[in-house]
Design an enzyme around this catalytic site. Structure first.
Site, PDB file in Angstrom:
ATOM      1  N   HIS A 111       0.857  -1.184   0.000  1.00 48.55           N
ATOM      2  CA  HIS A 111       0.000   0.000   0.000  1.00 48.55           C
ATOM      3  C   HIS A 111       0.894   1.235   0.000  1.00 48.55           C
ATOM      4  O   HIS A 111       1.872   1.297   0.751  1.00 48.55           O
ATOM      5  CB  HIS A 111      -0.901  -0.006   1.240  1.00 48.55           C
ATOM      6  CG  HIS A 111      -1.859   1.141   1.246  1.00 48.55           C
ATOM      7  ND1 HIS A 111      -2.967   1.191   0.430  1.00 48.55           N
ATOM      8  CD2 HIS A 111      -1.862   2.298   1.942  1.00 48.55           C
ATOM      9  CE1 HIS A 111      -3.607   2.327   0.634  1.00 48.55           C
ATOM     10  NE2 HIS A 111      -2.958   3.018   1.542  1.00 48.55           N
ATOM     11  N   GLU A 144      -9.399  -8.994   6.921  1.00 43.70           N
ATOM     12  CA  GLU A 144     -10.686  -8.636   6.313  1.00 43.70           C
ATOM     13  C   GLU A 144     -10.901  -7.132   6.116  1.00 43.70           C
ATOM     14  O   GLU A 144     -11.615  -6.719   5.227  1.00 43.70           O
ATOM     15  CB  GLU A 144     -11.823  -9.270   7.111  1.00 43.70           C
ATOM     16  CG  GLU A 144     -11.839 -10.782   6.890  1.00 43.70           C
ATOM     17  CD  GLU A 144     -12.940 -11.491   7.650  1.00 43.70           C
ATOM     18  OE1 GLU A 144     -13.999 -10.879   7.868  1.00 43.70           O
ATOM     19  OE2 GLU A 144     -12.724 -12.653   8.014  1.00 43.70           O
TER      20      GLU A 144
HETATM   21  C1  GRF Z   1       1.101   0.677  -6.164  1.00 45.92           C
HETATM   22  O1  GRF Z   1       1.266   2.025  -5.817  1.00 45.92           O
HETATM   23  C2  GRF Z   1       0.699  -0.135  -4.973  1.00 45.92           C
HETATM   24  O2  GRF Z   1       1.214   0.345  -3.767  1.00 45.92           O
HETATM   25  C3  GRF Z   1      -0.799  -0.001  -4.985  1.00 45.92           C
HETATM   26  O3  GRF Z   1      -1.150  -0.025  -6.343  1.00 45.92           O
HETATM   27  C4  GRF Z   1      -0.066   0.471  -7.123  1.00 45.92           C
HETATM   28  C5  GRF Z   1       0.242  -0.534  -8.188  1.00 45.92           C
HETATM   29  O4  GRF Z   1       1.201  -0.059  -9.093  1.00 45.92           O
HETATM   30  N1  GRF Z   1      -1.423  -1.052  -4.202  1.00 45.92           N
HETATM   31  P1  GRF Z   1       1.913  -1.045 -10.109  1.00 45.92           P
HETATM   32  O5  GRF Z   1       0.804  -1.664 -10.962  1.00 45.92           O
HETATM   33  O6  GRF Z   1       2.662  -2.065  -9.328  1.00 45.92           O
HETATM   34  O7  GRF Z   1       2.811  -0.176 -10.927  1.00 45.92           O
END
Ligand code: GRF
Length: 194
Positions: A111, A144
């Site tokens: 995240h 969850e």
């Molecule tokens: C990333 O910023 C990740 O943290 C979030 O979604 C984005 C995905 O980017 N969960 P990518 O497709 O890996 O370039």
């Protein structure tokens, strides 16, 4: 034996690409055995294929509002590929308790914020608007609640005076790639020792 990982994506797949690249080192602890995507033609699919990783696309649209029915097909594909660990990497679906429980303790997510700050979307704009001095990313186990779950690791980056959400996102992404590869490797090595 390396742990068999599936990376779940919906879009660009830059984290996925970094995870695949890092897996190719002899002592990485994991191999990306499958890239699974819910969006036909997503950019990450071609990248995975070019890196010789098996891909499967399971669009969610035909399942309408029945999230679990979609997940049951996803789960079948994961089990058919003998997957042991799931790495969510920009997989833009809110998961039902059913899938989360089925993979309890074996599903990771990345995240783009320093959780518990800024769960959900638009994390970079929110961090800049709040006047934060730093931003970052978090790798955590999936439970969850959305963007909750035990934190495995974080990386921090400074927020610069002239940062826009886009420029900050780019700096955080670079940190994501390193952090996720490291955390997934450590996690899989830990599993192998159990
Ligand atoms: C990333 O910023 C990740 O943290 C979030 O979604 C984005 C995905 O980017 N969960 P990518 O497709 O890996 O370039």
């Amino acid at each position: 034996m390396k742990t068999r990982v599936a990376v779940l994506i919906s879009g660009t797949g830059s984290n996925m690409a970094a995870l695949i690249d890092a897996s190719q080192g002899a002592d990485s602890g994991y191999e990306v055995a499958l890239v699974l995507c819910n969006v036909e033609g997503a950019g990450g699919l071609a990248i995975a294929a070019a890196k010789n990783v098996e891909t499967v696309t399971i669009p969610h649209k035909p399942f309408g509002k029945d999230r679990e029915a979609h997940e049951r097909v996803v789960d079948e594909a994961l089990r058919a590929a003998r997957i042991e660990v799931i790495a969510l990497a920009g997989y833009m679906r809110i998961l039902t308790p059913w899938l989360v429980r089925a993979w309890d303790g074996r599903m990771l997510n990345i995240h783009p914020s320093l959780l518990p700050l800024y769960p959900g979307l638009d994390t970079h704009a929110r961090a800049i608007a709040a006047g934060d001095a730093e931003a970052g990313c978090t790798v955590h186990l999936v439970t969850e609640g959305v963007d909750e779950g035990p934190i495995l690791g974080q990386a921090r980056v400074p927020i610069l005076a002239d940062d826009t959400p886009a420029s900050l996102a780019e700096r955080v992404k670079t940190a994501e790639h390193t952090l996720y590869s490291q955390m997934l490797g450590d996690f899989c090595k830990g599993l192998a020792r159990k």
